[in-house]
Scaffold this motif. Structure first.
Motif, PDB file in Angstrom:
ATOM      1  N   THR A   1       0.861  -1.186   0.000  1.00  0.00           N
ATOM      2  CA  THR A   1       0.000   0.000   0.000  1.00  0.00           C
ATOM      3  C   THR A   1       0.892   1.229   0.000  1.00  0.00           C
ATOM      4  O   THR A   1       1.856   1.315   0.791  1.00  0.00           O
ATOM      5  N   LEU A   2       0.541   2.191  -0.835  1.00  0.00           N
ATOM      6  CA  LEU A   2       1.353   3.392  -0.972  1.00  0.00           C
ATOM      7  C   LEU A   2       0.634   4.607  -0.407  1.00  0.00           C
ATOM      8  O   LEU A   2      -0.594   4.707  -0.443  1.00  0.00           O
ATOM      9  N   ARG A   3       1.452   5.508   0.055  1.00  0.00           N
ATOM     10  CA  ARG A   3       0.976   6.831   0.466  1.00  0.00           C
ATOM     11  C   ARG A   3       1.504   7.801  -0.572  1.00  0.00           C
ATOM     12  O   ARG A   3       2.726   7.969  -0.709  1.00  0.00           O
ATOM     13  N   ILE A   4       0.609   8.440  -1.324  1.00  0.00           N
ATOM     14  CA  ILE A   4       1.012   9.263  -2.464  1.00  0.00           C
ATOM     15  C   ILE A   4       0.647  10.721  -2.203  1.00  0.00           C
ATOM     16  O   ILE A   4      -0.447  11.028  -1.733  1.00  0.00           O
ATOM     17  N   VAL A   5       1.630  11.586  -2.541  1.00  0.00           N
ATOM     18  CA  VAL A   5       1.409  13.033  -2.508  1.00  0.00           C
ATOM     19  C   VAL A   5       1.653  13.534  -3.923  1.00  0.00           C
ATOM     20  O   VAL A   5       2.709  13.270  -4.512  1.00  0.00           O
ATOM     21  N   GLU A   6       0.696  14.247  -4.483  1.00  0.00           N
ATOM     22  CA  GLU A   6       0.853  14.715  -5.852  1.00  0.00           C
ATOM     23  C   GLU A   6       0.344  16.135  -5.992  1.00  0.00           C
ATOM     24  O   GLU A   6      -0.485  16.606  -5.206  1.00  0.00           O
ATOM     25  N   ARG A   7       0.917  16.772  -7.054  1.00  0.00           N
ATOM     26  CA  ARG A   7       0.524  18.167  -7.332  1.00  0.00           C
ATOM     27  C   ARG A   7       0.767  18.437  -8.814  1.00  0.00           C
ATOM     28  O   ARG A   7       1.774  18.003  -9.381  1.00  0.00           O
TER      29      ARG A   7
END
Length: 346
Positions: free
Chosen positions: A29-35
């Motif tokens: 499971t990934l924790r993703i931060v995007e912009r």
């Protein structure tokens, strides 16, 4: 993640930072931060993504959760212990009171004499006062029983002697002594009733209606006697109406019976007491006989009907209500002056 490609994130068209979890890889499971971003002068929109495995984050959260659970459990246990200690030591004075009451019940003491904390000291004082009151009541009951037994002993002895000797006037003796015993019983019953009613802190009676009632009753018995009553009409006393009628009835009837035809009653209030002055124009009572007249059965004038108990009843009932009665000489009428003082209720 070097050998894997992140999937395109959610649909959004802004320049804000978006954080979300992704399960696009079955084993992690990934924790993703995007912009999203756009370089000035270029029409190309770029989306930058930073991903990290949630394993370490979940481990930290698990450690924090276990720490909080242990902390709150210890805090709850500590609060329970503190509440128990507060209850135990807070109720300690009451347990001391309970132990003192047990000692009194066992006959080892008759009062709570141990010093108590300020929180329970007023209760202990009231409890001691209640015990003292009950002891006085019990002592009065024993004294009444003894007095009644002593008063009945002589008439019974006279009857037994007359019956043993088979006296010719046995019937007359029985009737005479039975009347004596009945008077004694009536006297002690009246005192017992007054003692029982004294416990009511709300006992009060209007003075003037009682005086008027007694005046009418005595006036019908002694029509030749003039009775004058003066004083304020709004006074009240801390006495039951029946007891007030009995005291005033005995005093005013005696004044009418032994006086010369005039009875003067003055009512006033002084220092928390209502004072009754009952005067007559008779021959009065010598000073050396004024105390003896309050003894049961004492009569200075045996030529007129009576029991010799009226003044004794007045004294006993007045003392029960913390009042007083005394005899003096009337300066205005020349006869006897009776001064009755009872606690004022207004």
């Amino acid at each position: 993640l070097w050998d894997r490609r992140l999937g395109f994130g959610g649909s959004h068209d802004d320049r804000n930072v978006h954080v979300y979890d992704s399960k696009q890889f079955p084993d992690e499971t990934l924790r993703i931060v995007e912009r999203d971003a756009q370089i000035p002068g270029s029409k190309v929109h770029w989306r930058f993504q930073v991903a990290q495995s949630r394993g370490e984050l979940d481990a930290q959260i698990s450690v924090l959760r276990r720490t909080l659970i242990r902390s709150f459990a210890l805090l709850g246990l500590g609060l329970i212990v503190l509440v128990w200690l507060q209850t135990f030591y807070g109720l300690w004075p009451l347990r001391r009171v309970r132990d003192e009451i047990a000692r009194m019940r066992a006959g080892q003491s008759n009062r709570i004499s141990t010093a108590m904390p300020d929180e329970v000291a007023p209760m202990v004082e009231e409890l001691n006062a209640l015990i003292e009151h009950n002891e006085r009541q019990a002592e009065e009951a024993r004294r009444h029983a003894g007095n009644l037994a002593h008063a009945l002993k002589t008439p019974l002895t006279v009857i037994m002697n007359a019956a043993t000797a088979q006296s010719d006037d046995l019937a007359d003796t029985v009737i005479r002594e039975a009347r004596t015993m009945r008077r004694q019983v009536d006297h002690h019953l009246a005192r017992a009733r007054a003692v029982g009613r004294r416990g009511s802190a709300h006992s009060r009676a209007d003075v003037w209606p009682s005086l008027e009632s007694v005046e009418r009753a005595v006036g019908r018995l002694y029509r030749h006697v003039r009775i004058d009553v003066t004083g304020p009409r709004g006074l009240q006393v801390h006495v039951e109406r029946q007891d007030l009628d009995e005291m005033l009835g005995n005093l005013i009837e005696n004044a009418a019976k032994y006086g010369g035809g005039s009875v003067f009653v003055t009512v006033s209030k002084h220092s928390g007491f209502v004072e009754f002055l009952i005067e007559d124009d008779g021959v009065g009572i010598p000073e050396e006989e004024r105390l003896r007249i309050f003894d049961r059965g004492v009569r200075l004038d045996s030529g007129k009907p009576g029991t010799g108990l009226g003044m004794a009843i007045v004294r006993d009932v007045a003392e029960i209500y913390e009042g007083t009665v005394s005899l003096e000489e009337s300066e205005d009428l020349g006869g006897l002056l009776v001064r009755l003082r009872l606690p004022a209720a207004n």
